[in-house]
Design a protein around this motif. Structure first.
Motif, mmCIF file in Angstrom:
data_model
loop_
_atom_site.group_PDB
_atom_site.id
_atom_site.type_symbol
_atom_site.label_atom_id
_atom_site.label_comp_id
_atom_site.label_asym_id
_atom_site.label_seq_id
_atom_site.Cartn_x
_atom_site.Cartn_y
_atom_site.Cartn_z
ATOM 1 N N LEU A 1 17.318 -14.523 -0.458
ATOM 2 C CA LEU A 1 16.520 -15.687 -0.090
ATOM 3 C C LEU A 1 16.441 -16.699 -1.228
ATOM 4 O O LEU A 1 16.030 -17.844 -1.013
ATOM 5 N N HIS A 2 16.831 -16.283 -2.414
ATOM 6 C CA HIS A 2 16.743 -17.155 -3.587
ATOM 7 C C HIS A 2 18.102 -17.370 -4.240
ATOM 8 O O HIS A 2 18.431 -18.491 -4.640
ATOM 9 N N TYR A 3 18.879 -16.310 -4.346
ATOM 10 C CA TYR A 3 20.196 -16.402 -4.963
ATOM 11 C C TYR A 3 21.290 -16.360 -3.902
ATOM 12 O O TYR A 3 21.975 -15.355 -3.710
ATOM 13 N N SER A 4 21.437 -17.444 -3.177
ATOM 14 C CA SER A 4 22.511 -17.611 -2.196
ATOM 15 C C SER A 4 22.599 -19.086 -1.848
ATOM 16 O O SER A 4 21.706 -19.871 -2.199
ATOM 17 N N ARG B 1 27.240 -13.485 -7.995
ATOM 18 C CA ARG B 1 28.352 -14.404 -8.165
ATOM 19 C C ARG B 1 27.830 -15.776 -8.586
ATOM 20 O O ARG B 1 26.651 -16.093 -8.390
ATOM 21 N N SER B 2 28.728 -16.584 -9.140
ATOM 22 C CA SER B 2 28.328 -17.909 -9.637
ATOM 23 C C SER B 2 27.706 -18.754 -8.535
ATOM 24 O O SER B 2 26.686 -19.427 -8.755
ATOM 25 N N SER B 3 28.298 -18.718 -7.341
ATOM 26 C CA SER B 3 27.765 -19.516 -6.231
ATOM 27 C C SER B 3 26.380 -19.044 -5.827
ATOM 28 O O SER B 3 25.529 -19.848 -5.424
ATOM 29 N N GLU B 4 26.124 -17.735 -5.937
ATOM 30 C CA GLU B 4 24.808 -17.192 -5.601
ATOM 31 C C GLU B 4 23.778 -17.609 -6.640
ATOM 32 O O GLU B 4 22.648 -17.963 -6.287
ATOM 33 N N ILE B 5 24.168 -17.575 -7.898
ATOM 34 C CA ILE B 5 23.256 -17.982 -8.972
ATOM 35 C C ILE B 5 22.856 -19.442 -8.814
ATOM 36 O O ILE B 5 21.693 -19.810 -9.009
ATOM 37 N N GLU B 6 23.808 -20.274 -8.425
ATOM 38 C CA GLU B 6 23.526 -21.701 -8.256
ATOM 39 C C GLU B 6 22.547 -21.950 -7.115
ATOM 40 O O GLU B 6 21.885 -22.986 -7.067
ATOM 41 N N GLY B 7 22.434 -21.001 -6.194
ATOM 42 C CA GLY B 7 21.590 -21.188 -5.018
ATOM 43 C C GLY B 7 20.115 -21.339 -5.305
ATOM 44 O O GLY B 7 19.363 -21.873 -4.487
ATOM 45 N N ILE B 8 19.666 -20.882 -6.466
ATOM 46 C CA ILE B 8 18.228 -20.939 -6.762
ATOM 47 C C ILE B 8 17.822 -22.275 -7.393
ATOM 48 O O ILE B 8 16.619 -22.573 -7.501
#
Length: 316
Positions: free
Chosen positions: A64-67, A301-308
């Motif tokens: 819910l935060h890292y995606s 993953r980098s894209s997941e980290i950027e999601g927050i």
């Protein structure tokens, strides 16, 4: 009758490796070993699987935060890919949803039901009130007896199967205890209605606190789809506002749960046998990402980290 989803033997073997299942024989596969144990001691096998799942698969709401999508899928294949193959965390309906299909695939007679989380658990105020349906509980039937099984409640969750019996009490995580009582709740109009209430207390001298209530009526996948949407998408839902990750800690032999490691806010804490210590204070997102990998083996993953970025839960 609609088909019920199951996992293949290869998927079950990978799941058992994921939870570090210890076989009692040397030649049989892990799946065969579990089947043999179920034949001789189904309750013991169930308790072992529950304990190992709790100690291996973190409880949390990272997706819910890292995606990039900030949603939760209950699709059986997505659950397997996320928590077995990717080794990520999952919240209530993900962890219990995965465990539900694993148990069914192993031959257990099991179904899921819905529960209401108490204000005592959600808000820290024991006023006898409960939230709307938002929690998944599993009911496993062994030799005609029903047991409550839960791998998705977090800090105060059950650590062993509890028989659906009035006052059934067990050690949750010494010195903490857990039990089931059958009572009415304050908001019921008809007070003759009785439901199961799962309660915990920190030690024998403490007051029992209600965590959630439930009945033993089966809920269907479409029921959990509605519940999952509300919990994961409502702006007022705690899960959409705050990031958390938690994992149980077993003893050296894996025979009992003795503690837990929790990441919440800016701290990573570990509590073992009632003693708490702060492992790390988190100042930045980089700190939290590294701590997730170090303490929970969750690698994003980098894209997941950027999601927050830009969310209220981002560490700044």
């Amino acid at each position: 009758m609609a088909s019920q989803p199951t996992y293949t033997e290869a998927q079950l073997e990978a799941y058992l490796q994921r939870v570090e299942y210890k076989p009692s024989t040397q030649n049989a596969s892990l799946v065969q070993d579990v089947h043999q144990r179920i034949q001789t001691d189904a309750l013991g096998a169930l308790a072992d699987l529950q304990r190992r799942h709790l100690a291996a698969v973190p409880w949390g709401n990272s997706e819910l935060h890292y995606s990039q999508h900030h949603t939760i899928s209950l699709n059986p294949h997505n659950l397997y890919e996320k928590m077995v193959e990717r080794r990520r965390d999952g919240y209530c309906m993900e962890n219990s949803g995965l465990f539900f299909i694993v148990l069914r695939s192993l031959g257990f007679l099991v179904y899921a039901t819905g529960g209401r989380v108490s204000h005592a658990a959600a808000k820290g105020v024991d006023n006898g009130l409960y939230l709307s349906f938002g929690h998944m509980i599993l009911i496993v039937i062994i030799d005609g007896a029903k047991y409550m099984v839960d791998v998705g409640f977090g800090n105060n969750g059950a650590t062993a199967p509890l028989p659906l019996q009035e006052g059934a009490t067990a050690i949750r995580m010494a010195p903490a205890e857990m039990r089931l009582v059958r009572e009415s709740i304050a908001e019921f109009t008809d007070k003759t209605q009785k439901i199961w209430i799962y309660q915990t207390r920190y030690d024998a001298e403490s007051k029992w606190q209600p965590m959630f209530c439930f009945n033993d009526v089966e809920f269907l996948p479409q029921d959990f789809a509605v519940m999952n949407f509300a919990v994961s998408q409502t702006r007022t839902s705690w899960f959409t506002q705050t990031f958390v990750c938690m994992q149980m800690i077993p003893d050296a032999d894996g025979q009992q749960i003795i503690g837990q490691c929790v990441m919440s806010g800016r701290e990573v804490k570990r509590r073992v046998r009632g003693q708490m210590e702060i492992l790390q204070v988190l100042h930045t997102e980089e700190d939290r990402i590294k701590a997730l990998a170090k303490y929970f083996n969750v690698h994003l993953r980098s894209s997941e980290i950027e999601g927050i970025r830009g969310l209220v839960s981002e560490l700044r």
